[in-house]
Motif scaffolding. Structure first.
Motif, mmCIF file in Angstrom:
data_model
loop_
_atom_site.group_PDB
_atom_site.id
_atom_site.type_symbol
_atom_site.label_atom_id
_atom_site.label_comp_id
_atom_site.label_asym_id
_atom_site.label_seq_id
_atom_site.Cartn_x
_atom_site.Cartn_y
_atom_site.Cartn_z
ATOM 1 N N SER A 3 -5.635 34.763 0.201
ATOM 2 C CA SER A 3 -5.295 35.583 1.241
ATOM 3 C C SER A 3 -3.829 36.233 0.808
ATOM 4 O O SER A 3 -3.120 35.616 -0.094
ATOM 5 C CB SER A 3 -5.286 34.772 2.437
ATOM 6 O OG SER A 3 -4.351 33.901 2.682
ATOM 7 N N ALA A 4 -3.718 37.267 1.482
ATOM 8 C CA ALA A 4 -2.285 38.055 1.390
ATOM 9 C C ALA A 4 -1.246 37.039 1.637
ATOM 10 O O ALA A 4 -0.167 37.095 0.822
ATOM 11 C CB ALA A 4 -2.248 39.127 2.122
ATOM 12 N N PRO A 5 -1.155 36.347 2.954
ATOM 13 C CA PRO A 5 -0.151 35.611 3.047
ATOM 14 C C PRO A 5 -0.032 34.420 2.063
ATOM 15 O O PRO A 5 1.159 33.867 1.688
ATOM 16 C CB PRO A 5 -0.247 34.863 4.272
ATOM 17 C CG PRO A 5 -1.288 35.779 5.049
ATOM 18 C CD PRO A 5 -2.212 36.327 3.802
ATOM 19 N N TYR A 10 2.959 31.891 -2.687
ATOM 20 C CA TYR A 10 3.314 31.606 -4.114
ATOM 21 C C TYR A 10 4.106 32.461 -4.876
ATOM 22 O O TYR A 10 4.928 31.995 -5.660
ATOM 23 C CB TYR A 10 1.781 31.592 -4.858
ATOM 24 C CG TYR A 10 1.120 30.187 -4.240
ATOM 25 C CD1 TYR A 10 1.472 29.001 -4.766
ATOM 26 C CD2 TYR A 10 -0.019 30.369 -3.487
ATOM 27 C CE1 TYR A 10 0.671 27.984 -4.073
ATOM 28 C CE2 TYR A 10 -0.842 29.423 -3.085
ATOM 29 C CZ TYR A 10 -0.440 28.208 -3.438
ATOM 30 O OH TYR A 10 -1.275 27.264 -2.728
ATOM 31 N N GLN A 11 4.116 33.757 -4.742
ATOM 32 C CA GLN A 11 5.062 34.511 -5.245
ATOM 33 C C GLN A 11 6.455 34.228 -4.965
ATOM 34 O O GLN A 11 7.336 34.065 -5.739
ATOM 35 C CB GLN A 11 4.715 36.061 -4.990
ATOM 36 C CG GLN A 11 3.511 36.472 -5.794
ATOM 37 C CD GLN A 11 3.156 37.971 -5.130
ATOM 38 O OE1 GLN A 11 3.381 38.449 -4.043
ATOM 39 N NE2 GLN A 11 2.114 38.547 -6.085
ATOM 40 N N LYS A 50 5.423 26.287 3.735
ATOM 41 C CA LYS A 50 4.764 27.487 3.346
ATOM 42 C C LYS A 50 3.587 27.108 2.391
ATOM 43 O O LYS A 50 2.548 27.641 2.370
ATOM 44 C CB LYS A 50 5.445 28.802 2.621
ATOM 45 C CG LYS A 50 6.830 28.931 3.302
ATOM 46 C CD LYS A 50 6.376 30.127 4.354
ATOM 47 C CE LYS A 50 7.445 30.793 5.022
ATOM 48 N NZ LYS A 50 7.214 31.676 6.011
ATOM 49 N N ILE A 51 3.900 25.854 1.279
ATOM 50 C CA ILE A 51 2.896 25.710 0.358
ATOM 51 C C ILE A 51 2.374 24.272 0.559
ATOM 52 O O ILE A 51 0.962 24.275 0.520
ATOM 53 C CB ILE A 51 3.515 25.560 -1.078
ATOM 54 C CG1 ILE A 51 4.274 26.852 -1.227
ATOM 55 C CG2 ILE A 51 2.537 24.929 -2.083
ATOM 56 C CD1 ILE A 51 3.390 28.004 -1.720
ATOM 57 N N MET A 119 -1.906 30.424 -9.684
ATOM 58 C CA MET A 119 -2.751 30.706 -8.245
ATOM 59 C C MET A 119 -2.443 32.133 -8.017
ATOM 60 O O MET A 119 -3.334 32.753 -7.277
ATOM 61 C CB MET A 119 -1.512 30.008 -7.084
ATOM 62 C CG MET A 119 -1.757 28.364 -7.242
ATOM 63 S SD MET A 119 -3.666 28.012 -6.799
ATOM 64 C CE MET A 119 -3.188 26.528 -5.800
ATOM 65 N N ILE A 120 -1.613 32.885 -8.423
ATOM 66 C CA ILE A 120 -1.185 34.399 -8.249
ATOM 67 C C ILE A 120 -2.484 35.166 -8.881
ATOM 68 O O ILE A 120 -2.881 36.083 -8.545
ATOM 69 C CB ILE A 120 0.190 34.520 -8.513
ATOM 70 C CG1 ILE A 120 1.282 34.012 -7.376
ATOM 71 C CG2 ILE A 120 0.293 36.267 -8.382
ATOM 72 C CD1 ILE A 120 2.632 33.884 -7.888
ATOM 73 N N SER A 121 -2.365 34.522 -10.163
ATOM 74 C CA SER A 121 -3.460 35.443 -11.131
ATOM 75 C C SER A 121 -4.620 35.232 -10.750
ATOM 76 O O SER A 121 -5.592 36.184 -10.939
ATOM 77 C CB SER A 121 -3.080 35.195 -12.631
ATOM 78 O OG SER A 121 -3.535 34.149 -12.958
#
Length: 125
Positions: A3-5, A10-11, A50-51, A119-121
């Motif tokens: 999801s966007a959040p 992760y970014q 957050k993570i 995770m991001i990719s």
């Protein structure tokens, strides 16, 4: 797909890790244990919020849940080990011990960065 959040989290974590890693480019003698612990404590608090408590139910695609969970579990495990290394670095008195801890911290941060990038990719999920 995340999801966007989650993707944003992760970014942001990737940026925090990269900045934290820059602190260790100095010589082992120049590392201030108190400052290092304080910086890490802020990252640790952010990580917990957050993570660490992120769950698979917020994934945009259910099919990636098992892969996401495996990477998430490794990310949390590696972060805990990093936490231990930071504590040991703060208590290290000899230069050789500090250098060994700095190397271990550097390796762990690299692993965490790789997990975040995965995770991001989402290519390997």
């Amino acid at each position: 797909m995340l999801s966007a959040p989650q993707q944003k989290a992760y970014q942001e974590f990737l940026v925090l890790l990269t900045k934290f890693k820059e602190n260790f480019k100095d010589d082992a003698q120049k590392i201030n244990p108190t400052t290092t612990k304080e910086r890490f404590r802020k990252i640790q608090q952010w990580f917990e919020e957050k993570i660490a408590h992120s769950s698979a139910e917020h994934l945009a695609e259910v099919e990636i849940a098992p892969s996401w969970q495996a990477i998430q579990r490794e990310l949390i495990r590696e972060f805990r080990l990093l936490s231990t290394d930071v504590i040991f670095l703060a208590s290290a008195r000899q230069t050789a011990t500090k250098k060994a801890r700095l190397q271990s911290i550097d390796t762990r941060i690299d692993k965490l960065i790789n997990y975040c990038q995965t995770m991001i990719s989402q290519e390997k999920l």
